[in-house]
Design an enzyme around this catalytic site. Sequence first.
Site, mmCIF file in Angstrom:
data_model
loop_
_atom_site.group_PDB
_atom_site.id
_atom_site.type_symbol
_atom_site.label_atom_id
_atom_site.label_comp_id
_atom_site.label_asym_id
_atom_site.label_seq_id
_atom_site.Cartn_x
_atom_site.Cartn_y
_atom_site.Cartn_z
ATOM 1 N NE ARG A 150 -46.095 42.176 -4.642
ATOM 2 C CZ ARG A 150 -46.954 42.953 -3.980
ATOM 3 N NH1 ARG A 150 -47.884 42.397 -3.206
ATOM 4 N NH2 ARG A 150 -46.885 44.258 -4.059
ATOM 5 C CE1 TYR A 162 -51.196 46.176 -3.068
ATOM 6 C CE2 TYR A 162 -50.536 44.568 -4.728
ATOM 7 C CZ TYR A 162 -50.493 45.050 -3.429
ATOM 8 O OH TYR A 162 -49.711 44.414 -2.512
ATOM 9 C CG ASP A 214 -51.112 40.620 -4.402
ATOM 10 O OD1 ASP A 214 -52.273 40.238 -4.673
ATOM 11 O OD2 ASP A 214 -50.781 41.057 -3.284
ATOM 12 C CG HIS A 216 -54.332 43.869 -3.823
ATOM 13 N ND1 HIS A 216 -55.179 44.777 -3.259
ATOM 14 C CD2 HIS A 216 -53.373 43.628 -2.902
ATOM 15 C CE1 HIS A 216 -54.739 45.093 -2.039
ATOM 16 N NE2 HIS A 216 -53.644 44.398 -1.799
ATOM 17 C CD GLU A 240 -50.429 37.861 -2.466
ATOM 18 O OE1 GLU A 240 -49.224 37.772 -2.804
ATOM 19 O OE2 GLU A 240 -50.820 38.637 -1.580
ATOM 20 C CD GLU A 266 -52.906 40.333 1.207
ATOM 21 O OE1 GLU A 266 -51.786 39.928 0.857
ATOM 22 O OE2 GLU A 266 -53.350 41.440 0.914
ATOM 23 N NE ARG A 287 -49.922 36.177 0.357
ATOM 24 C CZ ARG A 287 -48.971 36.954 0.896
ATOM 25 N NH1 ARG A 287 -47.933 36.418 1.489
ATOM 26 N NH2 ARG A 287 -49.074 38.273 0.842
ATOM 27 C CD GLU A 343 -45.864 40.277 1.369
ATOM 28 O OE1 GLU A 343 -46.795 39.821 2.061
ATOM 29 O OE2 GLU A 343 -46.013 41.171 0.523
ATOM 30 C CD1 TRP A 406 -56.708 50.044 -4.093
ATOM 31 C CD2 TRP A 406 -56.191 48.866 -2.257
ATOM 32 N NE1 TRP A 406 -55.360 50.178 -3.858
ATOM 33 C CE2 TRP A 406 -55.026 49.469 -2.739
ATOM 34 C CE3 TRP A 406 -56.129 48.077 -1.100
ATOM 35 C CZ2 TRP A 406 -53.778 49.304 -2.134
ATOM 36 C CZ3 TRP A 406 -54.906 47.906 -0.495
ATOM 37 C CH2 TRP A 406 -53.727 48.520 -1.007
HETATM 38 C C1 GCO Z 1 -49.261 41.922 0.104
HETATM 39 C C2 GCO Z 1 -50.492 42.688 0.369
HETATM 40 C C3 GCO Z 1 -50.296 44.073 0.901
HETATM 41 C C4 GCO Z 1 -51.639 44.663 1.280
HETATM 42 C C5 GCO Z 1 -51.487 45.502 2.490
HETATM 43 C C6 GCO Z 1 -52.773 46.123 2.951
HETATM 44 O O1 GCO Z 1 -49.375 40.924 -0.581
HETATM 45 O O2 GCO Z 1 -48.216 42.312 0.608
HETATM 46 O O3 GCO Z 1 -51.409 42.567 -0.662
HETATM 47 O O4 GCO Z 1 -49.566 44.889 0.040
HETATM 48 O O5 GCO Z 1 -52.172 45.430 0.248
HETATM 49 O O6 GCO Z 1 -50.966 44.721 3.501
HETATM 50 O O7 GCO Z 1 -52.614 46.681 4.198
HETATM 51 MG MG MG Z 2 -51.259 40.478 -1.233
#
Ligand code: GCO
Ligand code: MG
Length: 406
Positions: A150, A162, A214, A216, A240, A266, A287, A343, A406
């Site tokens: 990634r 991020y 990602d 995010h 992602e 996630e 995810r 991951e 965020w």
């Molecule tokens: C990822 C996630 C993490 C999250 C984190 C928040 O794809 O690994 O986006 O980096 O930001 O798990 O607690």
């Molecule tokens: Mg993520």
Amino acid sequence: MSRDRIAAAEVLITSPGRNHVALKITTADGVVGWGDATLNGRELAVASYLRDHLAPLLIGRDPARIEDTWQYFYRGAYWRRGPVTMTAIGAVDLALWDIKGKTAGLPVYELLGGAVRDRVLSYTHASGWDLPELLDSVDAQRERGFRAVRAQSGVPGLDTVYGVHRGAAGYEPAGRGAAPHEEVWDTAAYLRHAPEVLAGVREHVGPELHLLHDAHHRLTPGEAARLGRALEPVDLFWLEDVTPAENQEVLRRVRAHTTTPLAIGEVFNTVWECQTLITEQLIDFVRTCVTHAGGITHLRRIAALAELWQVQLGPHGPSDVSPVALGASLHVGLSTPNFAIQEYMGYGEAVHEVFPHSWRYADGHLHPGDEPGLGVSVDEDAAAKFPYEPAYLPVARRRDGSMTDW
Ligand code: GCO
Ligand code: MG
């Protein structure tokens, strides 16, 4: 109490570099099962849910009745779903699968139908503030054997982004302290920069390495569609979390405009949050995490729905998902046909010390190991050396000061 009933359920909080919550269930004849209950930045809420509400109800229950216990806590709460509830249920579920495996003398993947593959493909993180730094980071992960990486980069004009820490070797999103760190976010600047930097990575690595990225949760559907289209020449393995995705219908618009594979989920806790995305084939990868989505029992249900629609699993596995949960995810991974990739962000030394584990990494792949149960335990003496410290995920504001995702 009969010898095989649950005799104790204890919550352990430890902070070997970052906070983790573990659940220890012990049967009357001394079999111990471990679960992970870590919810980044909200750890104590899950600890209380377990200690105050679930642990007393576990005493005297039959640990073999995993599905029944899952139903009892899910339906029995009346207040269904949500990350705190589902992480707590997930921790119980993991601990019970661990006990079942230890009682049977078999690794959990054998109880889930046995291996359908020899090893589980994994991806890790690379990051750099600018392209040269990012390429060095990607190369370092390739040297460690990863075939899927990634890639996250800084954005000109922003101080924090991020997935990237200026000058730091590893990225850890949760910051210790009494309040969240505040970041400034500018989507337009990100959209101007991301396609160019990812194209630079593809040019550097050639066609074979799987590249992931990602976003995010930060884009509108229109922005997400544009980004997906702009990234088509990069040939991503997945893009992602393009949008926050609570509103699953908006993904129709994104999907209509790009063939870049999409991965989401996630932050989802149940199959219900994935339902539209899966049954309308609006994503390619789901995810959901083995802890935050209610344990092995529920992740398998999500996998079964996804399989019908040719959606694959690519579960969450950052540092806030403990080695117990990573092990559990790998048992699902080894035994689930539509499991694509895991991951694997990796852990600091102290985490490996606190959580001895049979899972292992080699050559871009993970394997859960063949110890009975999940194959991960907690060294309670080591854990006690690292007391809980308040920590929060950052929050983000736009340039005008208003809050954003965020
Ligand atoms: C990822 C996630 C993490 C999250 C984190 C928040 O794809 O690994 O986006 O980096 O930001 O798990 O607690
Ligand atoms: Mg993520």
